[in-house]
Write a protein that holds these residues in place. Structure first.
Motif, PDB file in Angstrom:
ATOM      1  N   MET A 206       0.845  -1.202   0.000  1.00  0.00           N
ATOM      2  CA  MET A 206       0.000   0.000   0.000  1.00  0.00           C
ATOM      3  C   MET A 206       0.876   1.245   0.000  1.00  0.00           C
ATOM      4  O   MET A 206       2.060   1.193   0.357  1.00  0.00           O
ATOM      5  CB  MET A 206      -0.933  -0.011   1.213  1.00  0.00           C
ATOM      6  CG  MET A 206      -2.083   0.988   1.141  1.00  0.00           C
ATOM      7  SD  MET A 206      -3.180   0.873   2.573  1.00  0.00           S
ATOM      8  CE  MET A 206      -4.382   2.142   2.160  1.00  0.00           C
TER       9      MET A 206
ATOM     10  N   ASP B  76     -10.674  -3.572   1.602  1.00  0.00           N
ATOM     11  CA  ASP B  76     -10.312  -3.356   0.206  1.00  0.00           C
ATOM     12  C   ASP B  76      -9.295  -2.216   0.125  1.00  0.00           C
ATOM     13  O   ASP B  76      -9.600  -1.068   0.473  1.00  0.00           O
ATOM     14  CB  ASP B  76     -11.571  -2.995  -0.596  1.00  0.00           C
ATOM     15  CG  ASP B  76     -11.302  -2.882  -2.088  1.00  0.00           C
ATOM     16  OD1 ASP B  76     -10.361  -2.155  -2.464  1.00  0.00           O
ATOM     17  OD2 ASP B  76     -12.036  -3.497  -2.873  1.00  0.00           O
ATOM     18  N   PRO B  77      -8.064  -2.510  -0.332  1.00  0.00           N
ATOM     19  CA  PRO B  77      -7.016  -1.474  -0.321  1.00  0.00           C
ATOM     20  C   PRO B  77      -7.330  -0.280  -1.207  1.00  0.00           C
ATOM     21  O   PRO B  77      -6.926   0.850  -0.899  1.00  0.00           O
ATOM     22  CB  PRO B  77      -5.771  -2.225  -0.809  1.00  0.00           C
ATOM     23  CG  PRO B  77      -6.297  -3.419  -1.551  1.00  0.00           C
ATOM     24  CD  PRO B  77      -7.572  -3.792  -0.863  1.00  0.00           C
ATOM     25  N   ASP B  78      -8.038  -0.485  -2.305  1.00  0.00           N
ATOM     26  CA  ASP B  78      -8.366   0.635  -3.186  1.00  0.00           C
ATOM     27  C   ASP B  78      -9.371   1.574  -2.529  1.00  0.00           C
ATOM     28  O   ASP B  78      -9.226   2.807  -2.577  1.00  0.00           O
ATOM     29  CB  ASP B  78      -8.919   0.122  -4.517  1.00  0.00           C
ATOM     30  CG  ASP B  78      -7.856  -0.560  -5.365  1.00  0.00           C
ATOM     31  OD1 ASP B  78      -6.669  -0.223  -5.211  1.00  0.00           O
ATOM     32  OD2 ASP B  78      -8.214  -1.454  -6.168  1.00  0.00           O
ATOM     33  N   ILE B  79     -10.415   1.004  -1.920  1.00  0.00           N
ATOM     34  CA  ILE B  79     -11.415   1.824  -1.230  1.00  0.00           C
ATOM     35  C   ILE B  79     -10.758   2.623  -0.111  1.00  0.00           C
ATOM     36  O   ILE B  79     -10.999   3.830   0.056  1.00  0.00           O
ATOM     37  CB  ILE B  79     -12.548   0.942  -0.668  1.00  0.00           C
ATOM     38  CG1 ILE B  79     -13.387   0.361  -1.814  1.00  0.00           C
ATOM     39  CG2 ILE B  79     -13.434   1.736   0.291  1.00  0.00           C
ATOM     40  CD1 ILE B  79     -14.474  -0.595  -1.366  1.00  0.00           C
TER      41      ILE B  79
ATOM     42  N   GLU C 155      -7.520   3.438   0.293  1.00  0.00           N
ATOM     43  CA  GLU C 155      -6.592   4.449  -0.184  1.00  0.00           C
ATOM     44  C   GLU C 155      -7.312   5.672  -0.726  1.00  0.00           C
ATOM     45  O   GLU C 155      -6.919   6.814  -0.449  1.00  0.00           O
ATOM     46  CB  GLU C 155      -5.663   3.887  -1.267  1.00  0.00           C
ATOM     47  CG  GLU C 155      -4.686   4.930  -1.799  1.00  0.00           C
ATOM     48  CD  GLU C 155      -3.622   4.366  -2.721  1.00  0.00           C
ATOM     49  OE1 GLU C 155      -2.939   5.174  -3.387  1.00  0.00           O
ATOM     50  OE2 GLU C 155      -3.471   3.132  -2.773  1.00  0.00           O
ATOM     51  N   HIS C 156      -8.387   5.472  -1.479  1.00  0.00           N
ATOM     52  CA  HIS C 156      -9.110   6.608  -2.044  1.00  0.00           C
ATOM     53  C   HIS C 156      -9.711   7.476  -0.934  1.00  0.00           C
ATOM     54  O   HIS C 156      -9.650   8.715  -1.005  1.00  0.00           O
ATOM     55  CB  HIS C 156     -10.217   6.118  -2.977  1.00  0.00           C
ATOM     56  CG  HIS C 156      -9.691   5.500  -4.233  1.00  0.00           C
ATOM     57  ND1 HIS C 156     -10.425   4.611  -4.986  1.00  0.00           N
ATOM     58  CD2 HIS C 156      -8.500   5.626  -4.864  1.00  0.00           C
ATOM     59  CE1 HIS C 156      -9.707   4.224  -6.027  1.00  0.00           C
ATOM     60  NE2 HIS C 156      -8.544   4.830  -5.969  1.00  0.00           N
TER      61      HIS C 156
ATOM     62  N   ASP D 281     -18.852   1.523  -0.346  1.00  0.00           N
ATOM     63  CA  ASP D 281     -18.508   1.615  -1.766  1.00  0.00           C
ATOM     64  C   ASP D 281     -18.853   3.008  -2.264  1.00  0.00           C
ATOM     65  O   ASP D 281     -19.936   3.255  -2.796  1.00  0.00           O
ATOM     66  CB  ASP D 281     -19.269   0.551  -2.562  1.00  0.00           C
ATOM     67  CG  ASP D 281     -18.875   0.552  -4.038  1.00  0.00           C
ATOM     68  OD1 ASP D 281     -17.825   1.144  -4.356  1.00  0.00           O
ATOM     69  OD2 ASP D 281     -19.608  -0.035  -4.853  1.00  0.00           O
TER      70      ASP D 281
ATOM     71  N   PRO E 207     -17.158   5.527  -4.659  1.00  0.00           N
ATOM     72  CA  PRO E 207     -16.093   5.871  -5.601  1.00  0.00           C
ATOM     73  C   PRO E 207     -15.853   7.374  -5.684  1.00  0.00           C
ATOM     74  O   PRO E 207     -16.763   8.177  -5.514  1.00  0.00           O
ATOM     75  CB  PRO E 207     -16.613   5.319  -6.937  1.00  0.00           C
ATOM     76  CG  PRO E 207     -18.094   5.240  -6.777  1.00  0.00           C
ATOM     77  CD  PRO E 207     -18.335   4.930  -5.337  1.00  0.00           C
ATOM     78  N   GLU E 208     -14.586   7.718  -5.943  1.00  0.00           N
ATOM     79  CA  GLU E 208     -14.168   9.115  -6.091  1.00  0.00           C
ATOM     80  C   GLU E 208     -14.652   9.982  -4.921  1.00  0.00           C
ATOM     81  O   GLU E 208     -15.305  11.017  -5.119  1.00  0.00           O
ATOM     82  CB  GLU E 208     -14.687   9.677  -7.414  1.00  0.00           C
ATOM     83  CG  GLU E 208     -14.201   8.912  -8.638  1.00  0.00           C
ATOM     84  CD  GLU E 208     -14.834   9.408  -9.933  1.00  0.00           C
ATOM     85  OE1 GLU E 208     -15.348  10.552  -9.935  1.00  0.00           O
ATOM     86  OE2 GLU E 208     -14.815   8.663 -10.925  1.00  0.00           O
TER      87      GLU E 208
END
Length: 235
Positions: A1, A110-113, A115-116, A164, A166-167
């Motif tokens: 990460m 979830d690493p993407d969630i 990190e964002h 969830d 996004p952005e």
């Protein structure tokens, strides 16, 4: 990460060096508070870095409240633990608590969630000064000691309608500073937006210490130094 370069692990303990904490403040948060400079006499690890590391380690829950108990210095060995009362605590070898976290609801790793959300939250935190807090101090006719500007986290709460989102982006909805003797209590409330729709709420409480009468010339010098340090960091 992305947080790997901002901490290290030694003998099972997490350490944040002054260089790593300062790098995070400047590179991720856009925070150029002198207290985060590696050579600062009272160097302090950014609270946003502890927030980010905790969420990365334990996951992101729909409701989370962070209580910042103590300032963290250079290279203090830390233990991240979840106690029997369900509270997450970050402690040193003497059991001194630096941050406590309460959480409820479903969670995600979830690493993407994560990190964002972290990047969005931290980027907005970097605007605390001068963008948000300077006008509040000016309105109340008070300011911190320009020779030792000190703005500290007290607590932060996060409530998400869905994990969830996004952005994610934070939009400031309410900001208030209430003077109380030599300290100022700051409350900041944000809407967590996702592609134009509200996905949650974020509330932060901070303390501005060493309050004195507002001096426009002194404040202008502090702001000028802030942008000078910012420009130097990106040279």
């Amino acid at each position: 990460m992305f947080l790997e370069r901002y901490h290290s692990i030694q003998d099972g303990k997490l350490l944040i060096s002054a260089q790593q904490g300062s790098r995070f403040a400047k590179e991720v948060a856009g925070d150029f508070n002198p207290i985060h400079n590696p050579d600062a006499r009272r160097f302090c690890v950014p609270g946003d870095l502890l927030f980010a590391l905790l969420v990365a380690h334990f996951g992101l829950s729909r409701q989370m409240t962070f209580h910042f108990r103590s300032l963290l210095g250079d290279c203090v060995p830390l233990t991240f633990r979840e106690d029997d009362d369900g509270v997450i605590r970050v402690c040193d070898d003497r059991d001194k608590v630096y941050i406590e976290v309460e959480r409820e609801g479903e969670s995600t790793r979830d690493p993407d969630i994560i990190e964002h959300l972290v990047r969005s939250y931290v980027a907005e935190s970097g605007k605390n000064f001068p963008h948000t807090i300077k006008p509040l101090m000016e309105k109340q006719g008070v300011m911190f000691n320009p020779d030792r500007p000190m703005i500290m986290y007290q607590s932060m709460s996060l409530t998400m309608e869905t994990l969830d989102a996004p952005e994610p982006q934070l939009e400031l909805g309410h900001a208030e500073l209430v003077p109380d003797g030599k300290r100022g209590n700051v409350a900041l409330d944000y809407r967590l937006m996702s592609r134009g729709r509200e996905a949650g709420l974020v509330s932060k409480k901070l303390v501005v210490s060493g309050l004195r009468e507002y001096d426009a010339q002194a404040m202008d010098a502090v702001v000028e130094q802030f942008y000078r340090l910012k420009e130097k960091a990106w040279d």
